[in-house]
Design an enzyme around this catalytic site. Structure first.
Site, PDB file in Angstrom:
ATOM      1  CG  ASN A  16      -1.422   5.114   2.188  1.00 10.53           C
ATOM      2  OD1 ASN A  16      -2.626   4.914   2.107  1.00 10.53           O
ATOM      3  ND2 ASN A  16      -0.681   4.635   3.171  1.00 10.53           N
TER       4      ASN A  16
ATOM      5  CG  ASP B  15      -1.898   1.123   1.266  1.00 12.45           C
ATOM      6  OD1 ASP B  15      -1.793   2.040   0.420  1.00 12.45           O
ATOM      7  OD2 ASP B  15      -2.775   1.100   2.147  1.00 12.45           O
TER       8      ASP B  15
END
Length: 112
Positions: A58, A56
């Site tokens: 982001n 991830d």
């Protein structure tokens, strides 16, 4: 490390979960830099045929961070440096404002 038994090649798998704050993309860039540097050091001398980088980040796939992961380069005019100027801890009024489209954000070249 995963090994392709037939070919004898090693594939490195790297997984991460980067820091999130909409005004702190420069923190994620520094995390990626440190992670890639460590991976390069750890794999030195090993017969790796590929590195699978996942997790991830982001960030959206169109974000400069993805380009940085692929190329190892991040320009001085990247949008994340402009956005990073506004980083502060907490969730003030500006927190959700920066979740809007990145195309709407100008890059200010006048402030060194």
């Amino acid at each position: 490390l995963l090994e392709d038994v037939a070919a004898g090649d090693l594939v490195a798998v790297v997984n991460t979960h980067l820091f999130f704050h909409p005004n702190a993309p420069q923190v994620r860039a520094l995390q990626v830099h440190l992670l890639l540097t460590e991976v390069q050091h750890a794999l030195q001398g090993l017969p790796t045929s590929a590195v699978l980088f996942c997790g991830d980040l982001n960030a959206k796939p169109t974000n400069e961070l993805y380009s940085f992961v692929r190329t190892g380069r991040l320009g001085s005019t990247a949008l994340m440096w402009w956005k990073g100027r506004h980083f502060k801890w907490g969730k003030g009024d500006d927190f959700y404002d920066f979740l809007k489209s990145e195309e709407d954000r100008p890059v200010d070249h006048s402030d060194p």
